[in-house]
Design an enzyme around this catalytic site. Structure first.
Site, short mmCIF file in Angstrom:
data_model
loop_
_atom_site.label_atom_id
_atom_site.label_comp_id
_atom_site.label_asym_id
_atom_site.label_seq_id
_atom_site.Cartn_x
_atom_site.Cartn_y
_atom_site.Cartn_z
N VAL A 410 0.73 -2.90 2.08
CA VAL A 410 0.88 -1.77 2.99
C VAL A 410 1.30 -0.51 2.25
CG1 VAL A 410 2.22 -0.91 4.95
CG2 VAL A 410 1.35 -3.26 4.97
N ASP A 411 2.22 -0.65 1.30
CA ASP A 411 2.75 0.52 0.59
C ASP A 411 1.64 1.23 -0.18
OD1 ASP A 411 4.85 2.19 0.06
OD2 ASP A 411 5.79 0.91 -1.44
N ASP A 412 0.86 0.48 -0.94
CA ASP A 412 -0.26 1.07 -1.66
C ASP A 412 -1.24 1.73 -0.71
OD1 ASP A 412 -1.01 0.66 -4.72
OD2 ASP A 412 0.34 -0.94 -4.16
#
Length: 661
Positions: A410-412
């Site tokens: 999710v962060d990427d």
């Protein structure tokens, strides 16, 4: 410029500069120089990638794997590995889990064994210092579970003194409160091949002539009491009950001896079915390039597990796995070492954001090339462990690494959305961004936040399993990841995600620390988390009069160092009294500045002092930073992203220029 900063310990003063001093010209020059550096270090196909440094256990375990499989290490490479090891040895003889962290018994023990395998004698002065450190800190009796496993594979630690999870665990259905899909993705990828290793309980030969001995005495001098190596890995049941009462810790304490007895029986047909399923799972999750999960532990365990199952070293899966591990290696003047992971997608999108925030032409061909590289890396195959608990979700995310289709994160993905929208505000209408945002929204946890790889992976009781001595078996919501998502959705401005954003903001309200900061799961630490959240809340339209924002701004300003920078030590993960405290670094100063710039004017004296810090510490177009400011597992595993020192200061200075100019 001068400002009184109130902290818990009293009043500090920033370094005094003339009130007429204007950092804007210096900031512009610094960004121009940094932009030239960025493009000079761009790969020919448009992406960016630099070393992702961790501690030396990764390289040590590479040496163990080569020894176990009788592959050996040729002399020149061995000398380079030794140079890398000894180059980072601390004065007390130890090796730590980070440059800016104290020595660690387990890390030192693993490096020591690797050096012995490479032929370094115990009489070497550097080895004697390492021995003294290990023994004076409790000896091999104090090593962590994963180090015990590595040593058990060479007869240096009894297999009976290692927690066991029988291979049959893979047969437990996903509906159960304890099953492989309740584990975090990184633990799952590591554990499944370990189930196979636990079954075989291999003992490989060491170069000391004792063969495949179950009680190899090669490192007996590192024990406090080598006559009794059956060291308990968990408190007694009575002590657990006394301290924790009726709890999951007690349940796991009760079941551990049962699992031990069950494992010794190795029930025929059921064990065969379980081993076969484990092997199938490992093979299914291997990328076409040979990688597993994009991280070293599943890769080395996957190779060992398949070899123990009888696959020849020249077979396709094993050979591909060995080749993939070699691609994680760095070989330069510091020596030969192996990375725990590689970060090309992360480095590329954050460098793009840094260059764009610096005001560079968004239509430049080099940025377009980077964008095109990123777009090609989007994962659109409809598989992945995330689908087990999110079956209706559609693919659209990005992974951290070159090849990791099973574990987009999710962060990427949120960072990519931010970068693509900054490069082209109309990108929000593309199928690329729409698929990414739909996937992110589908991964929102029930508490309103977002985690890295899975949905609702919040069964914290799993950290009470005896096997987990690194508190890393869960992937629950974190403010830093949630902040990144809300920033992306705030830039996108799509009404479809309004409800998800509302829930996310409520999560952030609940997760704010009393001091005003937010925890940073993937960066060190509260400075990182607070920066991400403030940037997000600004994009979500929250006013600077909002109480939680006021508290956060006060906290960030209160932690500024006298030199104008910000820093935070790794120990803040274990001691909240140290949150926001530490030697100034370029990346952490940049994070603090971005958080403040979200709400305060560029003329604010704290901001100007921070900008001056970055200007004054730039060298040859970039910044020096030896400190580890990235996090793998809080308190246990830290990372030094070699480009954090560059693209985050670019972002901060660029945003300052945009406001001040």
């Amino acid at each position: 410029m001068e400002e009184n900063i109130i902290t818990d310990s009293g009043e500090q003063r920033l370094r005094v500069r003339s009130p007429e001093f204007d950092p804007l010209p210096g900031a512009r020059a610094a960004v121009e120089s940094a932009t030239r550096w960025a493009f000079a270090n761009q790969k020919p196909d448009g992406h960016w990638y630099a070393e992702l440094e961790s501690n030396h256990t990764i390289t040590a375990e590479y040496v163990f794997m080569r020894q176990a499989l009788e592959l050996g290490i040729e002399k020149e490479r061995g000398e380079k590995i030794k140079r890398a090891f000894f180059g980072d040895q601390k004065p007390d003889g130890s090796w730590g889990i980070a440059y800016n962290h104290r020595g660690d018994v387990s890390t030192t023990a693993e490096v020591y064994l690797a050096l012995r395998i490479l032929g370094v004698e115990t009489t070497d002065e550097r080895m004697k210092r390492a021995e003294e450190f290990i023994v004076s800190n409790g000896g091999l009796e104090k090593i962590r579970v994963f180090t015990r496993i590595n040593f058990a594979m060479f007869g240096l630690f009894p297999w009976d003194a290692v927690p066991v999870v029988p291979p049959e665990f893979i047969l437990v259905p996903s509906s159960s409160p304890v099953n492989i899909y309740r584990l975090s993705s990184w633990a799952r990828g590591t554990m499944v091949p370990l189930f196979i290793i636990f079954h075989h309980k291999p003992i490989f030969a060491l170069p000391n002539g004792q063969g495949k001995s179950e009680n190899n005495t090669w490192l007996d001098h590192l024990w406090k009491n080598a006559a009794d190596k059956h060291v308990a890995y968990m408190p007694s049941l009575s002590k657990t009950i006394k301290e924790h009462g009726v709890s999951w810790k007690t349940v796991f304490s009760l079941t551990d001896p049962v699992l031990k007895r069950f494992d010794r029986r190795k029930i025929g047909t059921l064990r065969e079915i379980a081993l076969k399923r484990c092997e199938e799972w490992v093979l299914e999750h291997q990328e076409e390039t040979g990688d597993w999960a994009g991280i070293f532990p599943p890769m080395v365990n996957g190779v060992l597990a398949l070899a123990l199952q009888g696959l020849p070293l020249k077979s396709g899966p094993v050979k591909l796995g060995l080749d993939a591990i070699e691609r994680f290696a760095i070989d330069d003047e510091r020596g030969f070492r192996v990375q725990a992971c590689v970060s090309p997608v992360w480095d590329t999108i954050l460098m793009m954001i840094g260059v764009l925030d610096g005001g560079f032409d968004q239509n430049d061909a080099r940025l377009a090339q980077a964008r095109d590289w990123i777009v090609r890396e989007q994962i659109l195959v409809d598989h992945g462990d995330w689908k087990v608990y999110n079956p209706k979700g559609r693919p659209g995310g990005w992974a951290f690494e070159y090849k990791n289709t099973w574990y987009p994160d999710v962060d990427d993905t949120a960072a990519v959305v931010i970068g693509l929208l900054k490069q082209n505000p109309l990108a929000g209408k593309t199928t690329t961004v729409q698929a990414a945002c739909d996937w992110i929204a589908s991964m929102q946890n029930r508490d309103g936040g977002w985690a890295a790889f899975d949905i609702n992976n919040d069964k914290l009781y799993l950290n009470d399993i005896p096997f987990s001595d690194m508190d890393s078996l869960c992937d629950n919501s974190s403010p830093d990841v949630t902040g990144r998502v809300l920033e992306a959705f705030g830039i996108l401005q799509d009404a479809r995600f309004d409800e998800a954003c509302r829930k996310g903001i409520e999560y952030l309200k609940r997760s704010q620390e009393p001091q005003g900061s937010w925890f940073g799961r993937w960066g060190v630490n509260y400075v990182y988390g607070t920066s991400n959240v403030l940037c997000a809340l600004k994009r979500q339209g929250l006013s600077d009069a909002t109480p939680m924002i006021q508290r956060a701004l006060r906290w960030l300003k209160s932690t500024q160092n006298q030199d104008g920078g910000w820093g935070e030590c790794l120990e803040s993960y274990s001691d909240k009294n140290l949150m926001g405290k530490g030697e100034s670094t370029a990346s952490q100063t940049a994070w603090a500045l971005m958080g403040l710039l979200a709400y305060l004017p560029a003329s604010n004296s704290a901001i100007q002092a921070g900008v001056c810090y970055l200007i004054e510490h730039q060298r040859d177009g970039t910044w020096d930073e030896k400190q580890f400011t990235g996090t793998g597992f809080p308190n246990h595993f830290y990372l030094r992203y070699h480009m954090y020192r560059h693209y985050f200061p670019m972002m901060a200075l660029g945003r300052y220029i945009s406001q001040a100019g």
